[in-house]
Structure formats: C-alpha cells, structure tokens
Scaffold this motif. Sequence first.
Motif, short mmCIF file in Angstrom:
data_model
loop_
_atom_site.label_atom_id
_atom_site.label_comp_id
_atom_site.label_asym_id
_atom_site.label_seq_id
_atom_site.Cartn_x
_atom_site.Cartn_y
_atom_site.Cartn_z
N ARG A 162 36.56 2.13 -13.58
CA ARG A 162 35.30 2.25 -12.83
C ARG A 162 34.10 1.94 -13.72
NH1 ARG A 162 36.40 7.38 -8.67
NH2 ARG A 162 38.05 6.35 -7.48
N ALA A 163 33.01 2.71 -13.56
CA ALA A 163 31.75 2.37 -14.24
C ALA A 163 31.88 2.38 -15.75
CB ALA A 163 30.65 3.32 -13.79
N SER A 164 32.67 3.30 -16.30
CA SER A 164 32.79 3.37 -17.76
C SER A 164 33.52 2.15 -18.30
CB SER A 164 33.51 4.65 -18.18
OG SER A 164 34.83 4.70 -17.64
N GLY A 165 34.54 1.69 -17.58
CA GLY A 165 35.25 0.49 -18.00
C GLY A 165 34.37 -0.74 -17.91
N LEU A 166 33.55 -0.81 -16.86
CA LEU A 166 32.62 -1.92 -16.71
C LEU A 166 31.61 -1.92 -17.85
CD1 LEU A 166 32.19 -4.12 -14.39
CD2 LEU A 166 30.17 -2.76 -13.79
N ALA A 167 31.10 -0.74 -18.19
CA ALA A 167 30.10 -0.64 -19.26
C ALA A 167 30.67 -1.10 -20.59
CB ALA A 167 29.60 0.80 -19.37
N ALA A 168 31.93 -0.74 -20.88
CA ALA A 168 32.55 -1.15 -22.14
C ALA A 168 32.68 -2.67 -22.20
CB ALA A 168 33.92 -0.49 -22.28
N ALA A 169 33.07 -3.28 -21.08
CA ALA A 169 33.19 -4.74 -21.04
C ALA A 169 31.82 -5.40 -21.20
CB ALA A 169 33.84 -5.17 -19.74
N THR B 124 24.32 -1.30 -14.63
CA THR B 124 24.86 0.05 -14.57
C THR B 124 25.85 0.15 -13.43
OG1 THR B 124 22.75 0.94 -15.38
CG2 THR B 124 24.30 2.50 -14.38
N GLY B 125 27.09 0.53 -13.72
CA GLY B 125 28.13 0.61 -12.71
C GLY B 125 27.81 1.59 -11.60
N GLY B 126 28.28 1.29 -10.41
CA GLY B 126 28.04 2.15 -9.26
C GLY B 126 28.73 3.49 -9.40
N PRO B 127 28.26 4.50 -8.67
CA PRO B 127 28.84 5.84 -8.78
C PRO B 127 30.22 5.93 -8.13
CG PRO B 127 27.21 5.79 -7.01
CD PRO B 127 27.15 4.44 -7.70
#
Length: 272
Positions: free
Chosen positions: A126-133, A143-146
């Motif tokens: 989810r958002a944390s994985g998107l942020a790392a990428a 910023t990834g969605g909730p």
Amino acid sequence: MSSRLSRTARTKAGALLASAAALLSAGLLHPAPALAATTAPSGHTPGHATAAVLDLDGTGRAPVVHGEDRAYDTASIVKIDILAALLLQAQDAGRPLTARERERAEPMIRRSDNAAANALWRQIGRASGLAAANKRLGLTSTTGGPGAKWGLTRTTASDQVRLLRAVFGTGGTVRAGSGGLDARSRAYIRTLMGQVVPEQRWGVSAAGAGGSGQALKNGWLQRATTGRWDVNSVGQVTVRGHRYLVAVLSDGNASMGDGVSLVERTARAAVA
C-alpha cells in the motif's frame, strides 16, 4: 468553459463509459467511483488543470510546468506507480514477475482494471510500499492514498513527469535495494502503456495528433462529496521528431466529458 460538450468529447466519454460498463457486466472490474453517477453537478464552474512537459530529446532536465503545480488526486494514473513499485520489488528479489503478477499488471494498465490494482496495491505494501519505490524513482511530492484507497493518492504534474522519466528515460545504475527500474522493467511498462484499449486513448495523446510513439495511462474519478470529476492523463507523445513526456492533472470538472476536453486542450497547448 461551456457546459455543451463537443461531438468528439461526447464520443470519447461515451465509448469509455460503455467499455467500462461491459467490463463490469463481465465481472472483470469492481465498480469504480467514476462509474457511479454521471450527472453533472449544478453550476458551470470550470475545472482546473496543470500540465508538465519534458522534451526527452531536448537539453532541459526539468519539466516545464503550465499552471499551479499543486497536488491532485491521481485516480487510475497511480497504476503506473503501483506497477513500478512491484517491478522494483521483483528486481530486488532477483526475479522476473510471476505469471500471476503479470495476469494482474497487464489488465491494470491496458484496461485500467481496478480489481487487479486492488490486489497489487496490497502486494506492494500500500502507501508505504509506494513511498519506498518513489524515493528511489526521484518523486518528491506524491503521497499514497489512505488504506485501500489507491485512487486518492495525491501527486503533482511535475512528479508525474519524474515517474515518466523513470520509465521512458535511459535509467542509471541499478542494484538490489537501490537505484531505479532496470531496462527490462522500463520496457515492460512502456509496452503496456502503448497497448491501452482504444476507448481509453484520449488525453495527452491529443498533443501528438499526427505523430507516433504514443503511450499513456489515464485516470478518472467522480468525488462523492462534490459530484465533480478528477480527470488525468500522463504519457509520452512524439511530435516533430521529439519525444515529449506529458502529465496533465485536473479536478473540479462538472462532468467527465468536460474533464476529457480540458485535459486534451491543456496537453495540446503545453506541447505547442
């Protein structure tokens, strides 16, 4: 902006909604917010759009931004980012995508399949994985969605050009756990973006009318709170022998058709 849609805009919006309805009836898509009500809200306030453009064959390294480079909802353009995150995770593990991952990734991009996006959003973290990428890909304002709401990821037009550059550029040094997309991953995303179903080829492709080498991904979402539409388009177009990365984000559109028209006008003006 006039509330009367052009014949072209009506045709494109109608074809898109008809295609999505067919996929829903076939059980290939979960109902999406964009397919809820299609009645425009009262009033004729025009939507707002921002475009960012980078000439890949020019000397500039930063995108030229037209309009305020503020944050917008991504809707389905985030599916490129989801796939990029999945590919980075596979690269780090030293493996290609599995058959199951490809079965989800390909319809997610080609026909904007939401069920596939739901599964891959969970898989990447989810958002944390998107942020790392995105940290590895050079994005700074996304910023990834909730929770499960990947479509409510927030981004800017300039950040979307950074993502496109990570896909369509030449790349750099890639190691497990660091660096960007390798050549195979970049080629895979580019191929899928070049195979989007015909009814979803509106948007930044309008800037390349008469050209070739077009690859794109679009997103559309009707907000429940306002009835207004987010309509976005990102991709590469080739015009007069130059490859342009183009991102157009918009919100506040009275209807989806209005949003498509605004995005296409903005893309043409930005590239011109």
